[in-house]
Motif scaffolding. Sequence first.
Motif, PDB file in Angstrom:
ATOM      1  N   LYS A  20       0.718  -1.221  -0.002  1.00  0.00           N
ATOM      2  CA  LYS A  20       0.047   0.032  -0.014  1.00  0.00           C
ATOM      3  C   LYS A  20       0.754   1.162  -0.053  1.00  0.00           C
ATOM      4  O   LYS A  20       0.697   2.258  -0.740  1.00  0.00           O
ATOM      5  CB  LYS A  20      -1.013   0.034   0.974  1.00  0.00           C
ATOM      6  CG  LYS A  20      -1.748   1.091   1.132  1.00  0.00           C
ATOM      7  CD  LYS A  20      -2.919   1.027   2.297  1.00  0.00           C
ATOM      8  CE  LYS A  20      -3.978   2.259   2.439  1.00  0.00           C
ATOM      9  NZ  LYS A  20      -4.975   2.060   3.545  1.00  0.00           N
ATOM     10  N   MET A  30      -5.721   5.460  -8.614  1.00  0.00           N
ATOM     11  CA  MET A  30      -6.838   4.514  -8.440  1.00  0.00           C
ATOM     12  C   MET A  30      -6.365   3.186  -8.067  1.00  0.00           C
ATOM     13  O   MET A  30      -6.427   1.967  -8.700  1.00  0.00           O
ATOM     14  CB  MET A  30      -7.752   4.476  -9.812  1.00  0.00           C
ATOM     15  CG  MET A  30      -8.524   5.727 -10.159  1.00  0.00           C
ATOM     16  SD  MET A  30      -9.742   5.383 -11.356  1.00  0.00           S
ATOM     17  CE  MET A  30      -9.179   4.318 -12.753  1.00  0.00           C
ATOM     18  N   PRO A  31      -5.492   3.261  -7.001  1.00  0.00           N
ATOM     19  CA  PRO A  31      -4.824   1.954  -6.575  1.00  0.00           C
ATOM     20  C   PRO A  31      -5.896   0.735  -6.362  1.00  0.00           C
ATOM     21  O   PRO A  31      -5.601  -0.455  -6.249  1.00  0.00           O
ATOM     22  CB  PRO A  31      -4.119   2.307  -5.309  1.00  0.00           C
ATOM     23  CG  PRO A  31      -4.872   3.348  -4.753  1.00  0.00           C
ATOM     24  CD  PRO A  31      -5.272   4.126  -6.046  1.00  0.00           C
ATOM     25  N   GLU A  32      -7.060   0.965  -6.075  1.00  0.00           N
ATOM     26  CA  GLU A  32      -8.287   0.080  -5.743  1.00  0.00           C
ATOM     27  C   GLU A  32      -8.766  -0.600  -7.086  1.00  0.00           C
ATOM     28  O   GLU A  32      -9.272  -1.850  -7.239  1.00  0.00           O
ATOM     29  CB  GLU A  32      -9.495   0.514  -5.163  1.00  0.00           C
ATOM     30  CG  GLU A  32     -10.186   1.518  -6.117  1.00  0.00           C
ATOM     31  CD  GLU A  32      -9.727   3.084  -6.133  1.00  0.00           C
ATOM     32  OE1 GLU A  32     -10.215   3.815  -7.046  1.00  0.00           O
ATOM     33  OE2 GLU A  32      -8.768   3.369  -5.490  1.00  0.00           O
ATOM     34  N   MET A  33      -7.925  -0.055  -8.366  1.00  0.00           N
ATOM     35  CA  MET A  33      -8.278  -0.681  -9.578  1.00  0.00           C
ATOM     36  C   MET A  33      -7.007  -1.479 -10.287  1.00  0.00           C
ATOM     37  O   MET A  33      -6.971  -1.932 -11.424  1.00  0.00           O
ATOM     38  CB  MET A  33      -8.855   0.159 -10.612  1.00  0.00           C
ATOM     39  CG  MET A  33     -10.194   1.110 -10.436  1.00  0.00           C
ATOM     40  SD  MET A  33     -11.442  -0.003 -10.118  1.00  0.00           S
ATOM     41  CE  MET A  33     -11.748  -0.386 -11.836  1.00  0.00           C
ATOM     42  N   SER A  35      -4.217  -4.551  -9.785  1.00  0.00           N
ATOM     43  CA  SER A  35      -4.032  -5.797  -9.320  1.00  0.00           C
ATOM     44  C   SER A  35      -2.181  -5.760  -8.990  1.00  0.00           C
ATOM     45  O   SER A  35      -1.735  -5.275 -10.053  1.00  0.00           O
ATOM     46  CB  SER A  35      -4.171  -6.851 -10.102  1.00  0.00           C
ATOM     47  OG  SER A  35      -5.642  -7.041 -10.448  1.00  0.00           O
ATOM     48  N   LYS A  44      -4.422 -10.225  -2.710  1.00  0.00           N
ATOM     49  CA  LYS A  44      -5.696  -9.938  -2.418  1.00  0.00           C
ATOM     50  C   LYS A  44      -5.468  -8.306  -1.917  1.00  0.00           C
ATOM     51  O   LYS A  44      -4.417  -7.941  -1.272  1.00  0.00           O
ATOM     52  CB  LYS A  44      -6.478 -10.678  -1.484  1.00  0.00           C
ATOM     53  CG  LYS A  44      -6.633 -12.194  -2.053  1.00  0.00           C
ATOM     54  CD  LYS A  44      -7.318 -12.919  -0.934  1.00  0.00           C
ATOM     55  CE  LYS A  44      -7.563 -14.444  -1.403  1.00  0.00           C
ATOM     56  NZ  LYS A  44      -7.961 -15.090  -0.291  1.00  0.00           N
ATOM     57  N   GLN A  45      -6.387  -7.630  -2.279  1.00  0.00           N
ATOM     58  CA  GLN A  45      -6.359  -6.219  -1.669  1.00  0.00           C
ATOM     59  C   GLN A  45      -6.195  -6.068  -0.391  1.00  0.00           C
ATOM     60  O   GLN A  45      -5.493  -5.142   0.218  1.00  0.00           O
ATOM     61  CB  GLN A  45      -7.349  -5.376  -2.274  1.00  0.00           C
ATOM     62  CG  GLN A  45      -7.478  -5.019  -3.731  1.00  0.00           C
ATOM     63  CD  GLN A  45      -8.244  -3.880  -4.174  1.00  0.00           C
ATOM     64  OE1 GLN A  45      -8.968  -3.326  -3.626  1.00  0.00           O
ATOM     65  NE2 GLN A  45      -8.012  -3.446  -5.597  1.00  0.00           N
ATOM     66  N   ASP A  46      -6.740  -7.186   0.203  1.00  0.00           N
ATOM     67  CA  ASP A  46      -6.499  -6.971   1.909  1.00  0.00           C
ATOM     68  C   ASP A  46      -5.261  -7.281   2.467  1.00  0.00           C
ATOM     69  O   ASP A  46      -4.871  -7.167   3.654  1.00  0.00           O
ATOM     70  CB  ASP A  46      -7.549  -7.720   2.638  1.00  0.00           C
ATOM     71  CG  ASP A  46      -7.518  -9.230   2.390  1.00  0.00           C
ATOM     72  OD1 ASP A  46      -6.680  -9.550   1.564  1.00  0.00           O
ATOM     73  OD2 ASP A  46      -8.292  -9.711   2.989  1.00  0.00           O
ATOM     74  N   TYR A  48      -2.406  -5.699   0.920  1.00  0.00           N
ATOM     75  CA  TYR A  48      -1.483  -4.558   0.301  1.00  0.00           C
ATOM     76  C   TYR A  48      -1.071  -3.980   1.838  1.00  0.00           C
ATOM     77  O   TYR A  48       0.107  -3.514   1.625  1.00  0.00           O
ATOM     78  CB  TYR A  48      -2.302  -3.581  -0.247  1.00  0.00           C
ATOM     79  CG  TYR A  48      -2.813  -3.995  -1.577  1.00  0.00           C
ATOM     80  CD1 TYR A  48      -2.660  -5.248  -2.158  1.00  0.00           C
ATOM     81  CD2 TYR A  48      -3.297  -3.181  -2.534  1.00  0.00           C
ATOM     82  CE1 TYR A  48      -2.807  -5.808  -3.490  1.00  0.00           C
ATOM     83  CE2 TYR A  48      -3.725  -3.565  -3.841  1.00  0.00           C
ATOM     84  CZ  TYR A  48      -3.397  -4.805  -4.322  1.00  0.00           C
ATOM     85  OH  TYR A  48      -3.919  -5.120  -5.593  1.00  0.00           O
ATOM     86  N   GLU A  49      -1.849  -4.056   2.907  1.00  0.00           N
ATOM     87  CA  GLU A  49      -1.240  -3.451   4.231  1.00  0.00           C
ATOM     88  C   GLU A  49      -0.129  -4.080   4.929  1.00  0.00           C
ATOM     89  O   GLU A  49       0.618  -3.580   5.541  1.00  0.00           O
ATOM     90  CB  GLU A  49      -2.494  -2.666   4.911  1.00  0.00           C
ATOM     91  CG  GLU A  49      -3.092  -1.494   4.320  1.00  0.00           C
ATOM     92  CD  GLU A  49      -4.276  -1.098   5.363  1.00  0.00           C
ATOM     93  OE1 GLU A  49      -3.846  -0.725   6.552  1.00  0.00           O
ATOM     94  OE2 GLU A  49      -5.247  -0.949   4.976  1.00  0.00           O
TER      95      GLU A  49
END
Length: 69
Positions: A20, A30-33, A35, A44-46, A48-49
């Motif tokens: 992140k 738009m980092p939510e878009m 991969s 998975k996006q969760d 990233y942190e």
Amino acid sequence: MNLIINGKTEAIGFQECSIKELLSYKKVEMPEMVSVEYNGRFLKQDEYETIKVKDGDSIEFLYFMGGGA
């Protein structure tokens, strides 16, 4: 630390950072878009942190685009 980002070696001014934080550092829009492939594995996006990159890691930012004729 040196990372391979989208196939190019880059020196990053961090000793340690999360995916992140790297997205923010690279000013990814738009980092939510986006991969992320991390050392050959899609995250998975969760994650990233929680995933911390290390010297020599390989990261690919993949942008998916729609469209067609």
